[in-house]
Design a protein around this motif. Structure first.
Motif, PDB file in Angstrom:
ATOM      1  N   ASP A  16       6.981  16.686  -7.965  1.00 28.03           N
ATOM      2  CA  ASP A  16       7.157  15.120  -8.053  1.00 28.03           C
ATOM      3  C   ASP A  16       6.694  14.867  -9.631  1.00 28.03           C
TER       4      ASP A  16
ATOM      5  N   ALA B 270      15.201  -2.246  -0.825  1.00 27.40           N
ATOM      6  CA  ALA B 270      13.655  -2.380  -0.064  1.00 27.40           C
ATOM      7  C   ALA B 270      14.156  -3.538   1.007  1.00 27.40           C
TER       8      ALA B 270
ATOM      9  N   GLU C  76       3.982  -4.536   9.625  1.00 26.54           N
ATOM     10  CA  GLU C  76       4.881  -3.197   9.429  1.00 26.54           C
ATOM     11  C   GLU C  76       6.004  -3.173   8.348  1.00 26.54           C
TER      12      GLU C  76
ATOM     13  N   ARG D 101       6.475  -5.354   6.143  1.00 30.68           N
ATOM     14  CA  ARG D 101       6.093  -5.727   4.627  1.00 30.68           C
ATOM     15  C   ARG D 101       5.750  -4.255   4.202  1.00 30.68           C
ATOM     16  N   ALA D 102       4.891  -3.530   5.118  1.00 29.04           N
ATOM     17  CA  ALA D 102       4.653  -2.259   4.400  1.00 29.04           C
ATOM     18  C   ALA D 102       5.861  -1.292   4.046  1.00 29.04           C
ATOM     19  N   LYS D 103       6.715  -1.626   4.898  1.00 30.74           N
ATOM     20  CA  LYS D 103       7.890  -0.596   4.536  1.00 30.74           C
ATOM     21  C   LYS D 103       8.685  -1.169   3.357  1.00 30.74           C
TER      22      LYS D 103
ATOM     23  N   GLY E  70       7.402  -2.538   0.651  1.00 30.73           N
ATOM     24  CA  GLY E  70       6.147  -2.188  -0.486  1.00 30.73           C
ATOM     25  C   GLY E  70       6.553  -0.675  -0.769  1.00 30.73           C
ATOM     26  N   LYS E  71       6.386   0.269   0.361  1.00 31.27           N
ATOM     27  CA  LYS E  71       6.577   1.605  -0.028  1.00 31.27           C
ATOM     28  C   LYS E  71       8.020   1.847  -0.379  1.00 31.27           C
ATOM     29  N   THR E  72       8.952   1.366   0.126  1.00 26.65           N
ATOM     30  CA  THR E  72      10.483   1.779  -0.254  1.00 26.65           C
ATOM     31  C   THR E  72      10.590   1.037  -1.769  1.00 26.65           C
TER      32      THR E  72
ATOM     33  N   LEU F 252       8.313   0.688  -4.287  1.00 25.56           N
ATOM     34  CA  LEU F 252       7.232   1.770  -5.164  1.00 25.56           C
ATOM     35  C   LEU F 252       7.916   3.192  -5.305  1.00 25.56           C
ATOM     36  N   ASN F 253       8.142   3.799  -4.317  1.00 24.52           N
ATOM     37  CA  ASN F 253       8.889   5.247  -4.352  1.00 24.52           C
ATOM     38  C   ASN F 253      10.029   4.951  -4.999  1.00 24.52           C
ATOM     39  N   THR F 254      11.150   3.844  -4.837  1.00 24.45           N
ATOM     40  CA  THR F 254      12.291   3.905  -5.574  1.00 24.45           C
ATOM     41  C   THR F 254      11.957   3.879  -7.091  1.00 24.45           C
TER      42      THR F 254
END
Length: 348
Positions: free
Chosen positions: A21, A69, A213, A215-217, A219-221, A223-225
């Motif tokens: 990472d 996202a 759920e 909303r979390a997806k 945000g996670k997508t 952020l990771n991208t």
């Protein structure tokens, strides 16, 4: 912490993951640190260049990240994936056309590429879009027409679409034999195995923010991208700054001069390491053509360099498995040479 703890498989796995990472960030930091020791002025210049380039591409990156996202959080990726089912040749043509006229830069389109492949969209259609996108966009068309001429701008647009179709057809042929089944690297998307979203689509929830759920997806997508692109593009732009500083324009000019078949081949190969960026390359090519360089060589340089420029190539390397990356480069170079040759024959 005991020696036993350090030797456990779980701890080694964590260290390996951390190294994977952070190694790109570490490479960028080490380059700037080495420059700070041996060439402080270049270190500051490279840092400013990378920061400015990131700011310049930020609008495209933010938009593409948000779209990717949003598609995942709402389930709209099911609809997009279904739109790419059916006649493969039509999807290749549409992908190349979309890439040739899209406003996304070669790096900003990466989140969309990853999302499409993860949805199960065929690599042939995605590759068509992928190859065509770095070559032309609306602002590039206007600038090309102004710096060179309208004929060159139209030819470059057609070349972008043609390269996309060519690459898509090659990938389609290879894929029919079972090759390139898993184009994405492990941990990015789902390795291209998202065909289940096409076979068993779920209802789309347009108001995704109403469900925790989803909303979390989102945000996670996002952020990771964002982190993925930030680390790779930072390194790519630092390397590009060094290329601009250490490869004199006169060297590029001397390598691309002349007429005949050899300059087209040379321009194709020189375009890989010597390409500046889409906008900076246009005045260079315009000046070379005025000095007698064959138009076909100029076209080959712009096509090969645009697709294989350092930021674009590093983004592809970070995203795709090595066989897909190698195919991407091979298609870029062979396509650029062929396009340069055809443009030269047409210009005679």
């Amino acid at each position: 912490m005991t020696d036993t703890t350090l030797s456990t498989p779980g701890f080694r796995s964590v260290l390996r993951r951390l190294w994977q990472d952070q190694r790109v960030w570490l490479a960028s930091a080490l380059i700037l640190l080495a420059l700070a020791v041996f060439d402080p002025a270049q270190s500051a210049q490279s840092a400013r260049f990378a920061g400015g380039a990131l700011l310049h591409t930020a609008p495209y990156l933010v938009l593409s990240i948000a779209i990717a996202a949003w598609a995942g959080a709402t389930g709209a990726d099911n609809l997009i994936a279904k739109a790419f089912t059916g006649a493969p040749l039509l999807m290749i043509a549409l992908g190349a056309l979309a890439g040739g006229i899209s406003p996304f830069c070669s790096c900003g389109v990466i989140p969309l590429i990853a999302a499409l492949l993860a949805m199960g969209v065929p690599l042939s259609a995605v590759m068509a879009f992928w190859l065509a996108s770095p070559i032309m966009d609306p602002s590039m068309f206007v600038l090309t027409a102004g710096v060179l001429d309208l004929e060159f701008a139209i030819a470059k647009t057609l070349a972008a679409i043609g390269l996309g179709v060519f690459g898509g057809l090659v990938v389609h042929t290879l894929s029919r034999g079972g090759a390139l089944a898993h184009p994405l690297r492990e941990g990015i998307g789902d390795g291209g195995c998202g065909g289940a979203t096409v076979r068993a689509p779920k209802p789309v929830a347009w108001r995704f923010w109403a469900e925790p759920e989803r909303r979390a997806k989102f945000g996670k997508t996002a952020l990771n991208t964002s982190l993925f692109l930030a680390k790779w593009l930072t390194l790519a732009f630092i390397l590009e700054s060094l290329m601009l500083a250490w490869i004199p324009t006169e060297t590029v000019t001397a390598s691309l001069g002349g007429e005949g078949l050899l300059p087209i081949l040379t321009a194709t190969l020189v375009g890989v390491p010597a390409y500046l960026n889409g906008y900076a390359a246009l005045p260079l090519v315009g000046g070379l053509i005025e000095q007698g360089m064959a138009p076909g060589a100029g076209m080959a340089f712009l096509i090969a360099g645009g697709v294989t420029s350092i930021p674009a190539a590093m983004a592809v390397w970070a995203l795709a498995r090595p066989p897909v990356f190698a195919l991407y480069i091979a298609l870029s170079l062979s396509g650029a040479f062929s396009i340069g040759l055809l443009f030269q024959l047409w210009s005679m």
